[in-house]
Design a protein around this motif. Structure first.
Motif, PDB file in Angstrom:
ATOM      1  N   SER A 125     -75.801  92.785  56.006  1.00 47.79           N
ATOM      2  CA  SER A 125     -76.667  93.914  56.356  1.00 47.79           C
ATOM      3  C   SER A 125     -77.971  93.828  55.556  1.00 47.79           C
ATOM      4  O   SER A 125     -78.006  93.240  54.472  1.00 47.79           O
ATOM      5  N   PRO A 126     -79.041  94.428  56.068  1.00 47.02           N
ATOM      6  CA  PRO A 126     -80.325  94.369  55.353  1.00 47.02           C
ATOM      7  C   PRO A 126     -80.254  94.933  53.932  1.00 47.02           C
ATOM      8  O   PRO A 126     -80.827  94.354  53.008  1.00 47.02           O
ATOM      9  N   ILE A 127     -79.545  96.031  53.743  1.00 45.22           N
ATOM     10  CA  ILE A 127     -79.449  96.619  52.399  1.00 45.22           C
ATOM     11  C   ILE A 127     -78.707  95.668  51.467  1.00 45.22           C
ATOM     12  O   ILE A 127     -79.151  95.403  50.346  1.00 45.22           O
ATOM     13  N   ALA A 128     -77.572  95.143  51.914  1.00 45.22           N
ATOM     14  CA  ALA A 128     -76.789  94.226  51.067  1.00 45.22           C
ATOM     15  C   ALA A 128     -77.595  92.969  50.737  1.00 45.22           C
ATOM     16  O   ALA A 128     -77.591  92.514  49.585  1.00 45.22           O
ATOM     17  N   ARG A 129     -78.295  92.428  51.719  1.00 44.89           N
ATOM     18  CA  ARG A 129     -79.094  91.215  51.457  1.00 44.89           C
ATOM     19  C   ARG A 129     -80.169  91.492  50.413  1.00 44.89           C
ATOM     20  O   ARG A 129     -80.490  90.632  49.595  1.00 44.89           O
ATOM     21  N   ALA A 130     -80.731  92.706  50.435  1.00 46.58           N
ATOM     22  CA  ALA A 130     -81.757  93.054  49.450  1.00 46.58           C
ATOM     23  C   ALA A 130     -81.146  93.244  48.061  1.00 46.58           C
ATOM     24  O   ALA A 130     -81.787  92.952  47.051  1.00 46.58           O
ATOM     25  N   LEU A 131     -79.905  93.724  48.005  1.00 44.49           N
ATOM     26  CA  LEU A 131     -79.261  94.011  46.723  1.00 44.49           C
ATOM     27  C   LEU A 131     -78.667  92.776  46.044  1.00 44.49           C
ATOM     28  O   LEU A 131     -78.701  92.666  44.813  1.00 44.49           O
ATOM     29  N   ILE A 132     -78.119  91.858  46.834  1.00 45.70           N
ATOM     30  CA  ILE A 132     -77.434  90.694  46.267  1.00 45.70           C
ATOM     31  C   ILE A 132     -78.389  89.883  45.392  1.00 45.70           C
ATOM     32  O   ILE A 132     -79.510  89.571  45.783  1.00 45.70           O
ATOM     33  N   GLY A 133     -77.909  89.590  44.191  1.00 50.45           N
ATOM     34  CA  GLY A 133     -78.703  88.811  43.236  1.00 50.45           C
ATOM     35  C   GLY A 133     -79.499  89.663  42.261  1.00 50.45           C
ATOM     36  O   GLY A 133     -80.050  89.160  41.292  1.00 50.45           O
ATOM     37  N   LYS A 134     -79.567  90.967  42.524  1.00 52.66           N
ATOM     38  CA  LYS A 134     -80.313  91.872  41.648  1.00 52.66           C
ATOM     39  C   LYS A 134     -79.390  92.429  40.569  1.00 52.66           C
ATOM     40  O   LYS A 134     -78.175  92.245  40.605  1.00 52.66           O
TER      41      LYS A 134
END
Length: 159
Positions: A125-134
């Motif tokens: 999902s867009p939110i998960a992709r933005a969060l992963i690695g942070k």
């Protein structure tokens, strides 16, 4: 379906429970219903028989689907992760919308486990992709259908 698919330990357990129920409870019940419907005679106009055969087709398809998912799964035990505070697959992340101040908690899971009502979002999902690695205290921007949204990561847990 030859690629490995990530799945949390809880998600794999749920799929195994469903598979067990389908094989040990639903399948015998459907077979009994088919046998009973056959005993009624003419199969052409036997609604019970056709309904039971349709249930059987659905159940067998689901059994095959779950078997395939489990055989292609990479099962990740979130409780054993030591990602040093990094947002990774399986992590539970608490974020705050910087515009509204609303706090939301998501667990990043596999596509088969995702359920937004339960706070589980797919890793794709867009939110998960933005969060992963942070990391905690990082600010992320997510492009949504309603425009860009900015979130601050306030907590990362592995539970």
């Amino acid at each position: 379906m030859s690629d490995k698919v990530p799945l949390t330990k809880k998600g794999a357990e749920k799929l195994r429970e469903e598979l067990q129920r389908l094989k040990m409870v639903d399948r015998p019940r459907i077979i009994a219903a088919i046998a009973e419907a056959r005993a009624h005679g003419d199969l052409k106009e036997n609604a019970e028989y056709h309904a039971a055969r349709e249930q059987q087709s659905f159940a067998e398809g689901r059994i095959k689907e779950i078997d395939g998912k489990l055989s292609n799964a990479t099962i990740i035990d979130v409780t054993e992760l030591d990602a040093g505070g990094k947002v990774v697959f399986g992590a539970t992340v608490v974020i705050v919308d910087e515009d509204t101040g609303d706090e939301v908690t998501y667990q990043i899971v596999g596509e088969d486990e995702a359920n937004i009502k339960e706070g589980r979002i797919s890793f794709s999902s867009p939110i998960a992709r933005a969060l992963i690695g942070k990391f905690q205290d990082d600010v992320v921007t997510v492009v949504t259908p309603g425009g860009e949204k900015t979130f601050e990561i306030v907590e990362v847990r592995y539970e």
